[in-house]
Enzyme design. Structure first.
Site, PDB file in Angstrom:
ATOM      1  N   ALA A  32       0.864  -1.189   0.000  1.00 48.89           N
ATOM      2  CA  ALA A  32       0.000   0.000   0.000  1.00 48.89           C
ATOM      3  C   ALA A  32       0.902   1.241   0.000  1.00 48.89           C
ATOM      4  O   ALA A  32       0.773   2.132   0.846  1.00 48.89           O
ATOM      5  CB  ALA A  32      -0.961  -0.004   1.181  1.00 48.89           C
ATOM      6  N   HIS A  37       6.959   5.913   1.425  1.00 54.40           N
ATOM      7  CA  HIS A  37       7.771   4.727   1.115  1.00 54.40           C
ATOM      8  C   HIS A  37       8.772   5.042  -0.009  1.00 54.40           C
ATOM      9  O   HIS A  37       9.921   4.616   0.027  1.00 54.40           O
ATOM     10  CB  HIS A  37       6.884   3.573   0.645  1.00 54.40           C
ATOM     11  CG  HIS A  37       5.940   3.049   1.684  1.00 54.40           C
ATOM     12  ND1 HIS A  37       4.588   3.233   1.603  1.00 54.40           N
ATOM     13  CD2 HIS A  37       6.160   2.352   2.824  1.00 54.40           C
ATOM     14  CE1 HIS A  37       4.001   2.667   2.640  1.00 54.40           C
ATOM     15  NE2 HIS A  37       4.936   2.124   3.408  1.00 54.40           N
ATOM     16  N   LYS A 149       7.955   8.578  10.941  1.00 52.75           N
ATOM     17  CA  LYS A 149       6.554   8.656  11.387  1.00 52.75           C
ATOM     18  C   LYS A 149       6.300   7.610  12.478  1.00 52.75           C
ATOM     19  O   LYS A 149       5.628   7.871  13.459  1.00 52.75           O
ATOM     20  CB  LYS A 149       5.574   8.454  10.235  1.00 52.75           C
ATOM     21  CG  LYS A 149       4.121   8.571  10.724  1.00 52.75           C
ATOM     22  CD  LYS A 149       3.154   8.519   9.592  1.00 52.75           C
ATOM     23  CE  LYS A 149       2.891   7.131   9.114  1.00 52.75           C
ATOM     24  NZ  LYS A 149       2.034   6.346  10.005  1.00 52.75           N
ATOM     25  N   GLN A 153       8.559   2.698  16.686  1.00 52.17           N
ATOM     26  CA  GLN A 153       9.028   1.508  15.963  1.00 52.17           C
ATOM     27  C   GLN A 153      10.522   1.620  15.658  1.00 52.17           C
ATOM     28  O   GLN A 153      11.275   0.656  15.799  1.00 52.17           O
ATOM     29  CB  GLN A 153       8.241   1.355  14.656  1.00 52.17           C
ATOM     30  CG  GLN A 153       8.827   0.338  13.693  1.00 52.17           C
ATOM     31  CD  GLN A 153       7.939   0.048  12.510  1.00 52.17           C
ATOM     32  OE1 GLN A 153       6.983  -0.693  12.629  1.00 52.17           O
ATOM     33  NE2 GLN A 153       8.247   0.609  11.353  1.00 52.17           N
ATOM     34  N   VAL A 176       7.095  12.136   5.539  1.00 49.35           N
ATOM     35  CA  VAL A 176       6.612  12.804   4.323  1.00 49.35           C
ATOM     36  C   VAL A 176       5.130  13.117   4.539  1.00 49.35           C
ATOM     37  O   VAL A 176       4.382  12.283   5.064  1.00 49.35           O
ATOM     38  CB  VAL A 176       6.805  11.906   3.080  1.00 49.35           C
ATOM     39  CG1 VAL A 176       6.262  12.578   1.831  1.00 49.35           C
ATOM     40  CG2 VAL A 176       8.287  11.590   2.899  1.00 49.35           C
TER      41      VAL A 176
HETATM   42  O1  PAF Z   1       6.446   0.057   9.228  1.00 51.21           O
HETATM   43  C1  PAF Z   1       5.986  -0.912   8.615  1.00 51.21           C
HETATM   44  O2  PAF Z   1       5.446  -0.812   7.498  1.00 51.21           O
HETATM   45  C2  PAF Z   1       6.066  -2.284   9.247  1.00 51.21           C
HETATM   46  O3  PAF Z   1       5.905  -2.217  10.621  1.00 51.21           O
HETATM   47  C3  PAF Z   1       7.351  -3.039   8.887  1.00 51.21           C
HETATM   48  C4  PAF Z   1       8.584  -2.337   9.418  1.00 51.21           C
HETATM   49  C5  PAF Z   1       7.455  -3.175   7.372  1.00 51.21           C
HETATM   50  C6  PAF Z   1       7.323  -4.447   9.495  1.00 51.21           C
HETATM   51  O4  PAF Z   1       6.239  -5.178   9.032  1.00 51.21           O
END
Ligand code: PAF
Length: 281
Positions: A32, A37, A149, A153, A176
């Site tokens: 998505a 990305h 963002k 994580q 972004v």
């Molecule tokens: O940030 C994300 O999109 C997800 O948490 C990741 C790092 C791809 C792990 O599934």
């Protein structure tokens, strides 16, 4: 651009690239894809000889089944978006390729996972650590690129890399935003027109908050942000915390000598949005 579904094929290609002297840059995603990305891929291209992006919706990091089911999936669209970029290979495995057996590993990230996302999404970061460590084991990248963002994580992944002593450099990349300021997220496409229009209040409030440290103390500013967002009928704040960027623990006073970040999660109908902003004082 190659699309590979199996580990052995992926590793054969990457072994060749390494023998050619190319470094491997890795962008893990759940598909998505959006401009956020693509900015990670662009950075990976600037800093690596060969860029791999993975597309895998990792079931173990979803504590809410509905969220997993709703998560948008469109591999062809993702491929089309990556085609003109510096991504040279897409790794798009099925779940049994990543988890031939259930992953029962339990990570302990201490205080880093007790707050914010960790508190509201129990098990989420354990699932993230499972999949990211597994993907690192498979791809063995020199560098891996993650967006700021997902601030918490990123802290968890840095801690995982440190604990497991993995030979990979984690490269943080800026948030972004849409032209109106909303942080880009795969979940934005799930918002109705009205929700999307109102969701802009999240980033607008965070930006405004950064100018209020002179007049409000930490507690007052925290309430100000929450109240302002909750006054909107489409939005409901799950948490807003002003934290030390290293420990992720809430700060008590502007005098705390640390880099401060305001982190927020907001429910917009069934869609959960997160964002954060650096707070200078
Ligand atoms: O940030 C994300 O999109 C997800 O948490 C990741 C790092 C791809 C792990 O599934």
């Amino acid at each position: 651009m190659q699309i590979v579904k199996h580990i052995n094929e992926l590793q054969a290609i990457l072994d060749n690239k390494r023998q050619e002297g190319l470094s491997i840059g890795f962008v893990p995603t759940m598909g998505a894809l959006h401009a956020g990305h693509l900015s990670l891929v662009e950075k990976a291209g600037q800093q690596s000889g060969f860029v791999v992006a993975s597309i895998f919706v990792n079931p173990t990091q979803f504590n809410d089944k509905g969220d997993l089911e709703r998560y948008p999936r469109d591999l062809q669209k993702d491929v089309d978006l990556l085609e003109p970029t510096s991504c040279q290979l897409i790794f798009a495995p099925e779940a049994d390729e990543i988890y031939p057996e259930p992953d029962t590993r339990q990570f302990n990230f201490g205080n880093l996972e007790q707050v914010m996302e960790g508190k509201f999404r129990p098990g989420h970061f354990n699932g993230v650590a499972q999949v990211v460590s597994r993907l690192f084991e498979i791809v063995q990248p020199d560098k891996a690129f993650f967006g700021l963002k997902d601030f918490q994580q990123l802290a968890i992944i840095n801690e995982m890399v440190r604990k497991l002593e993995l030979p990979v450099e984690i490269v943080p990349c800026p948030i972004v935003r849409e032209t109106d300021g909303l942080a880009m997220s795969s979940r934005n496409m799930l918002l109705s027109k009205e929700q999307r229009l109102n969701a802009v209040l999240i980033s607008a409030t965070l930006f405004e908050a950064t100018n209020k440290t002179g007049e409000l103390n930490v507690e007052e500013l925290t309430y100000w942000v929450i109240n302002r967002i909750n006054e909107n009928e489409y939005l409901n704040t799950e948490y807003f915390e002003i934290v030390n960027s290293m420990t992720l623990q809430p700060i008590k006073s502007w005098n705390d000598p640390c880099l401060k970040v305001g982190c927020i999660a907001v429910q917009c109908g069934k869609i959960r949005l997160i964002d954060n902003v650096k707070i200078d004082n």
